[in-house]
Design a protein around this motif. Structure first.
Motif, short mmCIF file in Angstrom:
data_model
loop_
_atom_site.label_atom_id
_atom_site.label_comp_id
_atom_site.label_asym_id
_atom_site.label_seq_id
_atom_site.Cartn_x
_atom_site.Cartn_y
_atom_site.Cartn_z
N GLU A 25 -12.29 -4.02 4.20
CA GLU A 25 -12.60 -2.59 4.14
C GLU A 25 -11.88 -1.85 5.26
N THR A 26 -11.72 -2.51 6.42
CA THR A 26 -11.00 -1.89 7.53
C THR A 26 -9.55 -1.62 7.17
N VAL A 27 -8.89 -2.60 6.55
CA VAL A 27 -7.50 -2.42 6.12
C VAL A 27 -7.40 -1.33 5.07
N ARG A 28 -8.34 -1.33 4.12
CA ARG A 28 -8.31 -0.29 3.07
C ARG A 28 -8.52 1.09 3.67
N GLY A 75 0.82 -1.20 0.00
CA GLY A 75 0.00 0.00 0.00
C GLY A 75 0.86 1.25 0.00
N PRO A 76 0.50 2.25 0.82
CA PRO A 76 1.25 3.51 0.83
C PRO A 76 2.71 3.32 1.22
N PRO A 97 20.94 5.08 -0.48
CA PRO A 97 19.55 5.45 -0.74
C PRO A 97 18.80 5.61 0.58
N ASP A 98 17.85 6.53 0.61
CA ASP A 98 17.03 6.68 1.80
C ASP A 98 16.28 5.39 2.12
N SER A 99 16.10 5.12 3.38
CA SER A 99 15.23 4.01 3.77
C SER A 99 13.78 4.46 3.58
N ALA A 100 12.88 3.51 3.45
CA ALA A 100 11.46 3.82 3.27
C ALA A 100 10.63 2.74 3.92
N LEU A 101 9.44 3.11 4.32
CA LEU A 101 8.49 2.19 4.92
C LEU A 101 7.30 2.00 4.00
N GLY A 102 6.67 0.85 4.11
CA GLY A 102 5.46 0.58 3.34
C GLY A 102 4.47 -0.20 4.17
N LEU A 103 3.20 0.04 3.93
CA LEU A 103 2.13 -0.71 4.59
C LEU A 103 1.78 -1.91 3.71
N VAL A 104 1.82 -3.11 4.28
CA VAL A 104 1.53 -4.32 3.51
C VAL A 104 0.43 -5.12 4.21
#
Length: 300
Positions: free
Chosen positions: A275-278, A160-161, A260-267
């Protein structure tokens, strides 16, 4: 196709993965004879053999291989449609369990606050997941979604984001030559053995978290890594928010230039999207990066 049973399709898909009638039955909670019965019924509907069964192993016929390739995406789409309908019927509710690695990032904390305000009937729990197993909790269903360090190349997970791009720092022992310096370069970092996550984290992910050519010891948790740093066993790369949240007298944190910069992601798991996760993913995407006040959350 009249009277086609989804249980037959599910049985074929599991058998194609396990290549074993007994293990297929265990996964489906049915007997081995029931697996055979479901397979024969499916083959009668199709009018051809899908599986060759020998005394030692199960193999798909060429038609079975082709049917598998066509069936997998169609079956996934069917399950997703059913889950979408169930989610829409349920709406956003229950308890959303969120995994995180290292530190609950500021954007994650603000997103949780905004999510709770928008959906007061939905509880939220934060669960720290091991450094060396970024995807296991989502796959096992112990959390509904996780915030993990990138990269993510898992086919069964949805990314996700992506957020919190941050300069990386190296954690070193307090008396290390890097201590007190405003920054170090990638070339200088090459002289330090880098502590790296252990399996079951996938190899591609582990390589990004510890890109140096000098292999350091492997660890399963962040605290293990910091303890080895304090013992002088090597350096540990961390994003700046995680470094700031884990200050200790026997460890120094020095910014690294050239990485490179570190980054986080929602999985989350592709087959357990709700629908709650979305709704939470939308809350994360809507939040800018920056400092945050930590809300009252239950953690485990």
């Amino acid at each position: 196709m009249a009277g086609l049973e989804t249980r037959e399709l599910e049985c074929f898909l599991v058998l194609a993965e396990e290549r074993h009638f007994g293990r297929t039955g265990e996964r489906l909670f049915v007997s081995q004879s029931r697996v055979s019965q479901l397979l024969r019924s499916l083959e009668r509907r199709i009018g051809a053999t899908l599986v060759h069964r020998t005394s030692r192993r199960v193999e798909l016929t060429p038609l079975g291989e082709r049917f598998l390739a066509d069936l997998r995406p169609a079956y996934a789409a069917l399950r997703a449609a059913v889950e979408d309908a169930r989610s829409a019927a349920r709406g956003v509710g229950g308890t959303l369990r969120l995994g995180f690695q290292g530190t609950a990032d500021a954007r994650l904390v603000r997103a949780v606050t905004a999510f709770q305000e928008a959906h007061p009937g939905c509880g939220t729990e934060l669960v720290e997941i091991p450094l060396a197993d970024p995807f296991g909790a989502v796959r096992e269903g112990t959390v509904d979604a996780s915030v993990v360090l990138l990269p993510v190349e898992e086919r069964d997970l949805v990314l996700g984001p992506v957020f919190s791009l941050r300069q990386q720092t190296v954690a070193v022992r307090a008396d290390h030559p890097f201590t007190g310096r405003p920054r170090v370069t990638v070339a200088e970092l090459a002289s330090v053995p880098l502590i790296r996550p252990a399996p079951p984290a996938p190899a591609y992910w582990r390589a990004v978290q510890a890109p140096g050519e000098l292999p350091g010891p492997e660890v399963t948790t962040l605290q293990e890594g910091l303890s080895l740093v304090a013992a002088g066993r090597g350096g540990l790369l961390l994003c700046r928010p995680t470094a700031a949240g884990h200050r200790r007298e026997d460890v120094s944190f020095v910014p690294v230039e050239g990485l490179p910069d570190s980054a986080l992601g929602l999985v989350w798991h592709r087959e357990r999207e709700t629908e709650t996760v979305r709704a939470f993913a939308r809350a994360v995407a809507a939040e800018p990066d920056g400092p945050a006040q930590v809300p009252a959350l239950r953690t485990s």
